[in-house]
Design a protein around this motif. Structure first.
Motif, PDB file in Angstrom:
ATOM      1  N   VAL B  33      34.491  -1.842  21.034  1.00 47.18           N
ATOM      2  CA  VAL B  33      33.745  -2.867  21.760  1.00 47.18           C
ATOM      3  C   VAL B  33      34.262  -3.057  23.184  1.00 47.18           C
ATOM      4  CG1 VAL B  33      32.591  -5.075  21.346  1.00 47.18           C
ATOM      5  CG2 VAL B  33      33.731  -3.965  19.486  1.00 47.18           C
ATOM      6  N   THR B  39      31.097  -7.832  26.493  1.00 45.15           N
ATOM      7  CA  THR B  39      31.232  -7.748  25.040  1.00 45.15           C
ATOM      8  C   THR B  39      32.709  -7.831  24.646  1.00 45.15           C
ATOM      9  OG1 THR B  39      31.057  -5.362  25.302  1.00 45.15           O
ATOM     10  CG2 THR B  39      29.130  -6.488  24.445  1.00 45.15           C
ATOM     11  N   VAL B 107      27.230 -12.780  16.885  1.00 48.16           N
ATOM     12  CA  VAL B 107      27.090 -11.373  16.532  1.00 48.16           C
ATOM     13  C   VAL B 107      28.428 -10.725  16.190  1.00 48.16           C
ATOM     14  CG1 VAL B 107      24.970 -10.940  17.789  1.00 48.16           C
ATOM     15  CG2 VAL B 107      27.133 -10.745  18.980  1.00 48.16           C
ATOM     16  N   TYR B 108      29.507 -11.306  16.668  1.00 47.96           N
ATOM     17  CA  TYR B 108      30.810 -10.690  16.412  1.00 47.96           C
ATOM     18  C   TYR B 108      31.411 -11.153  15.088  1.00 47.96           C
ATOM     19  CZ  TYR B 108      30.274  -9.899  21.373  1.00 47.96           C
ATOM     20  OH  TYR B 108      29.785  -9.533  22.591  1.00 47.96           O
ATOM     21  N   PRO B 110      30.469 -11.411  11.735  1.00 41.82           N
ATOM     22  CA  PRO B 110      30.543 -10.641  10.493  1.00 41.82           C
ATOM     23  C   PRO B 110      31.588  -9.525  10.553  1.00 41.82           C
ATOM     24  CG  PRO B 110      28.281 -10.747  11.295  1.00 41.82           C
ATOM     25  CD  PRO B 110      29.134 -11.373  12.329  1.00 41.82           C
ATOM     26  N   LEU B 111      31.840  -9.025  11.747  1.00 42.85           N
ATOM     27  CA  LEU B 111      32.809  -7.937  11.922  1.00 42.85           C
ATOM     28  C   LEU B 111      34.231  -8.377  11.644  1.00 42.85           C
ATOM     29  CD1 LEU B 111      31.822  -6.461  15.348  1.00 42.85           C
ATOM     30  CD2 LEU B 111      31.761  -5.357  13.153  1.00 42.85           C
ATOM     31  N   THR B 113      35.628 -10.379   9.476  1.00 40.55           N
ATOM     32  CA  THR B 113      36.176 -10.478   8.119  1.00 40.55           C
ATOM     33  C   THR B 113      37.081  -9.301   7.813  1.00 40.55           C
ATOM     34  OG1 THR B 113      34.009 -11.326   7.576  1.00 40.55           O
ATOM     35  CG2 THR B 113      35.515 -10.967   5.757  1.00 40.55           C
TER      36      THR B 113
END
Lengths: 240, 207
Positions: B33, B39, B107-108, B110-111, B113
């Motif tokens: 990223v 981002t 948007v970030y 869920p990543l 976890t």
């Protein structure tokens, strides 16, 4: 015929779809524990054990686990096996436990394991899943071992703790050396792949199990354009 | 003494024990990223937020619930479940009550976890409770440490996004293009952080 395809499930993880050098998964342990060859083997075996067991159980439960909660369910199963492996290592090989330290429990979040659960074990019967896990685990161990041997040889002049070289290039066992050796190994894998006529997979996100969820963050592996792309480009131009 | 040790913990987490460049935690987002500055910043802010929140919850649970009852072997399972639940909760709350923040950070989430730096930080701060001898490592130190780790992640990401921006127009040998040259660049950025070794101990001498 059936035997042949099962054998292929096993071997694909070792060379063709090597999780570290071709799919570029599990980079954190690859960089962190490869300061010596014996560490690399310890990490590889621990991860392989977890991978085989979790693949087997997830494959058995693939029709029971509802699709919506599958990721938490997989993580719980993986965490259970990691705890078992952690206790076994602590009991039988405390030296490896000390040298792997925090990276042993962190096998839980190793994307190779979640990746195989999501991409393979959740769709295939038990036996191929176990073989897939074993193959991927062996591939992971082999890549770690290769990197561990290079870094140990250059960084401390020894192999498996046996002193060979009088010169030691300390930087190779420090973090920058890890990044450098890993970069060079992937470059080598790319070169070999191109020679064999295959397109090299070297996007850090292409093999990631979460890539669907993060398509909006514009991981390099995914080609989805963001709606405010123009804005992004403007900012990027400002950076350059 | 307390203020001094807090500052030392904060600076050490950013500079001398940077979680990305010195401990190799969170390499996937670091490589994946960091191509664009905005981002990179968004991801780092989300990581910092969840890191502090996760440490705030897991630290008391471990010290007051798991440890006294001899359940510390459950650490891995409990922590990963707490982090997964927490991320889900934050996502739902943000979506419902602060949609503007959700739009930029959501948007970030869920990543995060399965991001090893969150689990790594929650476990490392607990290790420090027993290994720190110069002063007592308290809940406050743990929170400051988590915040420092997040800021360190931000610093590493922003620096690296800049380096990658410079690389965009370079003539790179064919087999080194893409990931290999990115890793070599990461190696150089990490080398610069080696220069901070011993910096905090000299600056703020403790005990």
């Amino acid at each position: 015929m059936a035997e042949k395809s099962l054998f292929r499930e096993f071997t694909k993880g070792i060379v063709k779809e090597n999780p570290v050098l071709c799919l570029v998964l599990g980079t954190c342990p690859t960089l962190a524990v490869t300061t010596s060859a014996s560490n690399a083997i310890g990490m590889g075996i621990a991860a392989t054990a977890v991978l085989v067991c979790s693949n087997a159980v997830i494959s058995l439960l693939r029709k029971v686990i509802p699709d919506k909660v599958r990721i938490p369910a997989y993580i719980t199963i993986i965490a259970g096996f990691v705890t078992i492996v952690q206790m076994l290592v602590k009991a039988f090989s405390p030296a490896i436990n000390d040298s792997l330290g925090i990276y042993l429990p962190l096998i839980v979040v190793n994307c190779i394991i979640l990746g195989r659960a999501e991409m393979y074990a959740s769709k295939n019967p038990v036996l191929p899943s176990i073989l897939d896990g074993l193959g991927m685990g062996v591939g992971f161990t082999a890549a770690l071992l290769l990197m561990g041997m290079i870094r140990e040889f250059l960084g401390s002049g020894s192999l498996f703790g046996v002193q060979i070289m009088p010169i030691q290039i300390l930087i190779f066992i420090l973090p920058p050396g890890g990044f450098f050796v890993f970069g060079m190994l992937i470059a080598l894998a790319n070169k070999l792949n191109t020679k064999a006529g295959k397109t090299p997979v070297n996007k850090p996100c292409a093999g990631c199990p979460m890539k669907d969820k993060c398509s909006q963050t514009e991981c390099e592996g995914t080609k989805t354009a963001l709606s405010d792309n123009a804005d992004d480009n403007g900012k990027e131009a400002a950076v350059c | 003494m307390l203020i001094k040790s807090l500052v030392a913990v904060f600076l050490a987490a950013i500079l001398t024990e940077n979680y990305v460049l010195c401990k190799f935690l969170g390499i996937c987002p670091f490589l994946g990223v960091s191509k664009k500055l905005n981002t990179a910043v968004g991801m780092s802010v989300a990581v910092t937020f969840v890191m502090v929140l996760a440490t705030a919850v897991t630290f008391p649970i471990y010290t007051y619930l798991l440890l006294p009852n001899g359940l510390d072997y459950l650490q891995t399972i409990i922590f990963i479940l707490i982090i997964a639940g927490l991320v889900q909760l934050v996502e739902t709350v943000l979506k419902k009550y602060i949609p503007s923040l959700y739009k930029s950070l959501g948007v970030y989430l869920p990543l995060i976890t399965t991001n090893c730096c969150i689990l790594g930080v929650t476990m490392l701060v607990l290790q420090k409770v027993t290994t720190t001898t110069a002063y007592t490592y308290t809940y406050g130190h743990a929170l400051i440490n988590a915040l420092g780790a997040g800021i360190g992640f931000l610093v590493a990401m922003v620096m690296f996004a800049g380096v990658r921006g410079k690389m965009e127009n370079c003539d790179i040998p064919k087999s080194l293009q893409g990931l290999p040259i990115t890793l070599v660049a990461a190696s150089l950025v990490s080398l610069s952080f080696l220069g901070f070794a011993g910096f905090v101990d000299k600056l703020i001498p403790l005990g």
